[in-house]
Design a protein around this motif. Sequence first.
Motif, PDB file in Angstrom:
ATOM      1  N   TYR A 175       7.248   2.584   3.984  1.00 39.89           N
ATOM      2  CA  TYR A 175       6.407   1.466   4.394  1.00 39.89           C
ATOM      3  C   TYR A 175       6.310   0.494   3.230  1.00 39.89           C
ATOM      4  O   TYR A 175       5.931   0.884   2.127  1.00 39.89           O
ATOM      5  N   TRP A 176       6.663  -0.745   3.459  1.00 36.06           N
ATOM      6  CA  TRP A 176       6.620  -1.785   2.431  1.00 36.06           C
ATOM      7  C   TRP A 176       5.299  -2.529   2.575  1.00 36.06           C
ATOM      8  O   TRP A 176       5.062  -3.186   3.575  1.00 36.06           O
ATOM      9  N   PHE A 177       4.449  -2.418   1.565  1.00 35.78           N
ATOM     10  CA  PHE A 177       3.114  -3.008   1.590  1.00 35.78           C
ATOM     11  C   PHE A 177       3.090  -4.209   0.651  1.00 35.78           C
ATOM     12  O   PHE A 177       3.202  -4.052  -0.567  1.00 35.78           O
ATOM     13  N   ASP A 178       2.938  -5.404   1.217  1.00 32.98           N
ATOM     14  CA  ASP A 178       2.862  -6.628   0.424  1.00 32.98           C
ATOM     15  C   ASP A 178       1.479  -6.696  -0.220  1.00 32.98           C
ATOM     16  O   ASP A 178       0.461  -6.721   0.474  1.00 32.98           O
ATOM     17  N   ILE A 179       1.438  -6.751  -1.546  1.00 34.16           N
ATOM     18  CA  ILE A 179       0.174  -6.731  -2.280  1.00 34.16           C
ATOM     19  C   ILE A 179      -0.517  -8.087  -2.317  1.00 34.16           C
ATOM     20  O   ILE A 179      -1.669  -8.174  -2.731  1.00 34.16           O
ATOM     21  N   THR A 180       0.157  -9.129  -1.851  1.00 35.67           N
ATOM     22  CA  THR A 180      -0.396 -10.480  -1.919  1.00 35.67           C
ATOM     23  C   THR A 180      -1.724 -10.569  -1.180  1.00 35.67           C
ATOM     24  O   THR A 180      -1.800 -10.299   0.020  1.00 35.67           O
TER      25      THR A 180
END
Length: 125
Positions: free
Chosen positions: A40-45
Motif C-alpha cells: 500500500y502506497w501512502f502519500d504523506i502529503t
Amino acid sequence: MDGKKPRHQLVVFYDGSCEGCVKDRARYERWAGAGGEDIYWFDITGREEVLLSLGISPDKALRELHVQTADGEIFSELDAYILLMQRVPRLRLLAWLIGLPLIRPCLSWLYRTWVRQRLEREGRL
C-alpha cells in the motif's frame, strides 16, 4: 491507517509531492508486477496527524522513506529501501549491496544530502 491490522504486507510512506518519488513508485510497481500487489502506497502529503499517530515525525517522513510491515514495525531510510527492494527479483542484489558495512554509511550520507538539497530547491525546507 485506522488502527486495524493492515491487510497489506508492506505500507510505503512516500512523498507524493515529489515528482521523482512518484516516478520511482511507478517504476517499482512496474518492476514488482504481481509481487507488489500487497503493498500500500501512502502519500504523506498533508497527513501529519496520521504520521504522528504511528510515531513517525512528519519532518523525518519527508526526509526519509519509511515502510511499515504487516506486524506494525516501522523501518526508515536504507532499511526501508532494502525491505522494498528485496521484494523485486531484479533489485535483490542491489538491496544486499547497499546493506554492506562499507557501502551503507556512504550511501546513507549521499541519500540524506540529495534529499535535503531537493527539498531546499523546492522551497520545502
